[in-house]
Design a protein around this motif. Structure first.
Motif, PDB file in Angstrom:
ATOM      1  N   ALA B  31     -36.402  81.720 -30.054  1.00  0.00           N
ATOM      2  CA  ALA B  31     -37.279  81.145 -28.659  1.00  0.00           C
ATOM      3  C   ALA B  31     -37.789  81.629 -27.573  1.00  0.00           C
ATOM      4  CB  ALA B  31     -35.814  80.158 -27.624  1.00  0.00           C
ATOM      5  N   LEU B  35     -41.891  80.721 -27.655  1.00  0.00           N
ATOM      6  CA  LEU B  35     -42.023  80.151 -25.864  1.00  0.00           C
ATOM      7  C   LEU B  35     -43.052  80.791 -25.235  1.00  0.00           C
ATOM      8  CD1 LEU B  35     -39.162  78.885 -24.159  1.00  0.00           C
ATOM      9  CD2 LEU B  35     -39.955  77.581 -24.958  1.00  0.00           C
ATOM     10  N   HIS B  38     -46.695  80.073 -24.376  1.00  0.00           N
ATOM     11  CA  HIS B  38     -47.687  79.282 -23.655  1.00  0.00           C
ATOM     12  C   HIS B  38     -48.083  79.982 -22.229  1.00  0.00           C
ATOM     13  CE1 HIS B  38     -44.471  76.391 -24.446  1.00  0.00           C
ATOM     14  NE2 HIS B  38     -45.554  76.537 -25.315  1.00  0.00           N
ATOM     15  N   ARG B 271     -41.147  79.258 -15.084  1.00  0.00           N
ATOM     16  CA  ARG B 271     -40.879  77.829 -15.422  1.00  0.00           C
ATOM     17  C   ARG B 271     -41.109  77.308 -17.045  1.00  0.00           C
ATOM     18  NH1 ARG B 271     -48.002  77.022 -15.116  1.00  0.00           N
ATOM     19  NH2 ARG B 271     -47.742  78.058 -17.073  1.00  0.00           N
ATOM     20  N   GLU B 272     -39.962  77.445 -17.979  1.00  0.00           N
ATOM     21  CA  GLU B 272     -40.013  77.830 -19.033  1.00  0.00           C
ATOM     22  C   GLU B 272     -38.188  76.866 -18.487  1.00  0.00           C
ATOM     23  OE1 GLU B 272     -41.428  77.317 -21.699  1.00  0.00           O
ATOM     24  OE2 GLU B 272     -43.292  77.544 -20.822  1.00  0.00           O
ATOM     25  N   PHE B 273     -37.768  78.131 -18.201  1.00  0.00           N
ATOM     26  CA  PHE B 273     -36.363  78.078 -17.996  1.00  0.00           C
ATOM     27  C   PHE B 273     -36.086  76.235 -17.624  1.00  0.00           C
ATOM     28  CE2 PHE B 273     -32.219  77.882 -15.929  1.00  0.00           C
ATOM     29  CZ  PHE B 273     -31.520  77.977 -17.394  1.00  0.00           C
ATOM     30  N   VAL B 274     -37.190  76.182 -16.139  1.00  0.00           N
ATOM     31  CA  VAL B 274     -36.301  74.679 -15.288  1.00  0.00           C
ATOM     32  C   VAL B 274     -36.646  73.599 -15.791  1.00  0.00           C
ATOM     33  CG1 VAL B 274     -37.552  73.234 -14.042  1.00  0.00           C
ATOM     34  CG2 VAL B 274     -37.218  75.678 -13.097  1.00  0.00           C
ATOM     35  N   SER B 275     -37.733  73.640 -17.044  1.00  0.00           N
ATOM     36  CA  SER B 275     -38.011  72.736 -17.987  1.00  0.00           C
ATOM     37  C   SER B 275     -37.342  72.534 -19.146  1.00  0.00           C
ATOM     38  CB  SER B 275     -39.344  72.618 -18.120  1.00  0.00           C
ATOM     39  OG  SER B 275     -40.033  72.161 -19.753  1.00  0.00           O
ATOM     40  N   TRP B 276     -36.414  73.653 -19.885  1.00  0.00           N
ATOM     41  CA  TRP B 276     -35.652  74.098 -20.604  1.00  0.00           C
ATOM     42  C   TRP B 276     -35.065  72.973 -20.494  1.00  0.00           C
ATOM     43  CZ3 TRP B 276     -36.056  76.827 -25.580  1.00  0.00           C
ATOM     44  CH2 TRP B 276     -34.887  77.249 -26.011  1.00  0.00           C
ATOM     45  N   HIS B 277     -34.053  73.552 -19.446  1.00  0.00           N
ATOM     46  CA  HIS B 277     -32.599  73.329 -19.079  1.00  0.00           C
ATOM     47  C   HIS B 277     -32.428  71.699 -18.110  1.00  0.00           C
ATOM     48  CE1 HIS B 277     -28.612  74.626 -18.143  1.00  0.00           C
ATOM     49  NE2 HIS B 277     -28.740  73.821 -16.863  1.00  0.00           N
ATOM     50  N   TRP B 278     -33.495  72.042 -17.610  1.00  0.00           N
ATOM     51  CA  TRP B 278     -32.853  70.370 -16.253  1.00  0.00           C
ATOM     52  C   TRP B 278     -34.769  69.067 -16.793  1.00  0.00           C
ATOM     53  CZ3 TRP B 278     -32.682  74.696 -13.478  1.00  0.00           C
ATOM     54  CH2 TRP B 278     -31.514  75.111 -13.478  1.00  0.00           C
ATOM     55  N   LYS B 279     -35.203  69.547 -18.327  1.00  0.00           N
ATOM     56  CA  LYS B 279     -36.128  68.482 -18.933  1.00  0.00           C
ATOM     57  C   LYS B 279     -36.771  67.348 -17.826  1.00  0.00           C
ATOM     58  CE  LYS B 279     -32.629  68.956 -22.870  1.00  0.00           C
ATOM     59  NZ  LYS B 279     -32.571  69.791 -22.194  1.00  0.00           N
ATOM     60  N   ASN B 281     -40.878  67.472 -16.743  1.00  0.00           N
ATOM     61  CA  ASN B 281     -41.941  68.382 -16.361  1.00  0.00           C
ATOM     62  C   ASN B 281     -42.284  68.083 -14.839  1.00  0.00           C
ATOM     63  OD1 ASN B 281     -45.402  67.560 -17.325  1.00  0.00           O
ATOM     64  ND2 ASN B 281     -44.175  68.586 -18.757  1.00  0.00           N
ATOM     65  N   LEU B 283     -40.851  69.218 -12.123  1.00  0.00           N
ATOM     66  CA  LEU B 283     -40.992  70.179 -11.856  1.00  0.00           C
ATOM     67  C   LEU B 283     -41.446  71.204 -11.762  1.00  0.00           C
ATOM     68  CD1 LEU B 283     -36.435  70.101 -12.071  1.00  0.00           C
ATOM     69  CD2 LEU B 283     -37.995  69.472  -9.935  1.00  0.00           C
ATOM     70  N   VAL B 287     -42.572  74.830  -9.040  1.00  0.00           N
ATOM     71  CA  VAL B 287     -41.468  75.780  -9.331  1.00  0.00           C
ATOM     72  C   VAL B 287     -43.146  76.975  -9.111  1.00  0.00           C
ATOM     73  CG1 VAL B 287     -40.956  77.263 -11.455  1.00  0.00           C
ATOM     74  CG2 VAL B 287     -40.321  75.489 -10.832  1.00  0.00           C
TER      75      VAL B 287
END
Lengths: 343, 313
Positions: B31, B35, B38, B271-279, B281, B283, B287
């Motif tokens: 993963a 990722l 980006h 950035r990646e985790f916030v969008s990965w976990h909370w889905k 965009n 946010l 961040v």
């Protein structure tokens, strides 16, 4: 060490702040451990732009299907900016997460193509919906309406508004540009369907080059050049309001009708004022619903190359033409029903 | 490493620990490699930005240079120029744009903020003009592989970044040019009176920044298969955020490559985790803004600590 704890507090705040924001904003938090059952699948659905009423209404249908199926965990996310590169970032993330299906409405097929292919290489099943990408980047497309559906619906609606099968009068087309591929397909089917109504005579086809002001002046010119003009097909989302405004300002509401494709909210005022009798669009909720149903069928193996139809829950049996799953069934918004729709 | 860098490392470790507990698959190598695609382009641009900031400058035109390089590549390819030459021309275009920035800063002694604010608009305008704002796509497979292939588990752009970062660290720490750069940011007027060739240092820094934008643009076009005049709009903000988060003082004179790498990693992973976990965009921008503010807070705390420490007993 005391000073360090300060930063940790800040980080905790950032993280927890995001967490509460996430909880309030969506009811689609992943249920941990659900995937263990072996049957539940994750479907990620990407709109061209998040937060646009059109796509929000599609997502409502998608959520309905996910709920109804019970074994689909739906992720609905997309770029709030409409940037293709952000859409790519999401597709990459879903690929890394190993979701089962990604359904993409590409805002730029060339940019999203490589990411979609990468997803397929990693074993993710890929669909397109609403708009298509390069056929090698996806397995099927959930197609909301064929050019024939749209062309025929436009003519049938115009004829009905002008007095049914025996409708008579001159009609004209205001198109996007003379080279726009979609519009030219529609025009082909408009002409084909007009043969059914011998009283309707197509007198002109004018481009408006995706410019509302030009659509406005083109419509004015058409009304001057053809005083007996009864109807206008304004077949781009920009041409439609431009033409409607021209008719309204010329004081010809009710004498010259205009119809075209648009979302209900954009045309509500013109419908209320009587400039526009009918607005044509597909059922956006059903489009989202069908997309999730197709995703499920793709994983179950019931939707595979060569299939000619798909059983899609409350929508019943849907026809498949090649790699296109057809939603069919054009929706017509009129004075009577337009206020029930908010998108 | 200094305390500042240890703090960043600790924050990063904390984030990854949280991510690992909440969503173990996020921390997996597979993963992370995917990722990482980006961040490399931003990372490559952030390196010269660090050097410029250390020399008490700033380059706001990076996003526009990036877009113009991409458009040059796309247009040349469209006209049938072999892709290799088109890529070299794009990088040369970057160096040229950077050199123009450098010339204004060094010879005309205009503040870099003003120069690059101007060229930011101008370069973007040229990119839009010559491409008529069309997306330019359809590159050969071999070229696209530049961004899609991995070498020892790391995508090729990652290796490009690593080489550039090591080069920058060497220049900064081991060469006269590096000493001049730091001196320029510490006290420009003093530097002018010493034997340091101020103009040449500035000129080289900005030209190097343009070249890095060219490299990043080539890699981005290979990744997305498209060159467009509106690419890289957020690049200046993101690059400056990474540099400042990494501990460089925006007033110049201090900053390190290790700090920058940690800053970039923190931005990227958050950035990646916030969008990965909370889905969600939406946010993403929040961040980035939050991280910039956090970095300023950290800076404040360290400054006040230094003041306390340097007070005579």
């Amino acid at each position: 060490m005391k000073r360090f704890s300060g930063f940790l507090v800040v980080l905790a705040l950032v993280v927890s702040g995001c967490s509460s924001g996430g909880g309030a904003g969506s009811g689609e938090k992943p249920g941990e451990g659900k995937a263990d059952s072996g049957k539940s699948i994750k479907v990620a659905m990407l709109p061209k732009k998040k937060g646009v009423p059109y796509f929000t209404s599609c997502s409502e249908g998608a959520m309905e299907a996910a709920k109804e199926l019970g074994n689909v965990e739906l992720i609905y996310d997309g770029p709030t900016s409409g940037e293709a590169s952000e859409a790519v970032a999401l597709v990459d993330q879903w690929t890394a997460q190993g979701v089962d299906v990604i359904a993409v409405s590409p805002n730029d097929p060339a940019v999203l193509g490589p990411a979609m292919k990468k997803a397929r290489d990693a074993g993710v099943r890929v669909l397109t919906w609403d708009a298509d990408a390069d056929p090698s980047a996806r397995e099927f497309m959930v197609n909301q309406a064929t050019a024939q559906d749209i062309g025929y619906a436009l003519v049938d609606t115009m004829a009905k508004d002008l007095g049914g099968d025996g409708a008579t009068g001159e009609v004209a087309i205001v198109t996007a540009s003379l080279t726009a591929a979609n519009q030219n397909e529609w025009i082909k089917f408009i002409k084909e369907r007009l043969a059914k109504y011998p009283g309707l005579k197509l007198v002109a086809t004018q481009p408006s080059n995706e410019d509302q002001k030009l659509a406005f002046s083109v419509t004015q010119d058409l009304m001057k050049a053809y005083p007996n003009l009864k109807g206008i097909f304004a077949i781009s989302s920009v041409a439609f309001p431009g033409a409607a405004e021209a008719i309204k300002q010329a004081g010809k509401s009710g004498q010259v009708l205009v119809t075209g494709l648009s979302t209900p909210n954009d045309m509500k005022t013109y419908v209320r004022e009587g400039v526009v009798k009918s607005v044509i669009l597909w059922n956006t909720k059903d489009l989202g619903y069908l997309t999730v149903q197709a995703a499920r069928a793709l994983v179950d193996g019931t939707l595979k190359p060569g299939a000619v139809s798909l059983k899609a829950g409350r929508l019943g049996e849907k026809r498949i033409d090649g790699e296109n799953i057809l939603l069919g069934g054009i929706m017509i918004f009129t004075k009577e029903n337009i206020n029930q729709y908010d998108f | 490493m200094k305390a500042r860098e240890w703090t960043l490392a600790a924050l990063l470790a904390l984030l990854m620990l949280y991510a690992w507990r909440a969503d173990p698959s996020f921390v997996s190598l597979r993963a992370q490699a995917l990722l990482s695609t980006h961040i490399w382009e931003l990372a490559i641009v952030a390196i010269p930005m660090l050097l410029i900031v250390i020399a008490a400058g700033i380059d706001l035109s990076v996003g526009s240079m990036f877009a113009l390089c991409a458009v040059v590549l796309g247009l040349l390819h469209e006209r049938g120029v072999p892709i290799g030459w088109a890529a070299i021309a794009a990088m040369a275009a970057g160096a040229l744009q950077g050199a123009i920035n450098g010339w204004f800063v060094a010879r005309l002694k205009v503040h870099p903020l003003l120069v690059t604010l101007g060229t930011m608009a101008a370069y973007r305008g040229i990119a839009e003009g010559i491409s008529t704002a069309r997306p330019l796509s359809g590159y050969p497979e071999g070229f696209l592989a530049l961004s899609h292939e991995n070498l020892l588990g790391v995508p090729i752009p990652g290796w490009v970044f690593l080489c550039l970062a090591m080069f920058a660290a060497l220049v900064l720490g081991r060469t006269v040019f590096g000493k001049w750069t730091i001196a320029l940011g510490t006290n420009e007027s003093a530097t002018r009176f010493s034997a340091i060739p101020v103009a040449r240092v500035q000129w080289l820094l900005f030209a190097g920044c343009g070249l890095a934008c060219g490299i990043a643009a080539v890699l981005t076009v290979a990744r997305t298969n498209t060159a467009k005049a509106d690419m890289g709009m957020g690049l200046p903000l993101e690059a400056v955020t990474a540099v400042v988060l990494g501990g460089a003082k925006i007033e110049g004179g201090s900053g390190s490559v290790i700090g920058l790498v940690l800053g970039l990693a923190l931005i990227h992973e958050t950035r990646e985790f916030v969008s990965w976990h909370w889905k969600l965009n939406e946010l993403n921008l929040i961040v980035l803004g939050a991280l910039l503010i956090v970095s300023v807070l950290i800076q404040r705390v360290f400054e006040s600590r230094n003041r306390v420490a340097s007070r005579p007993a």
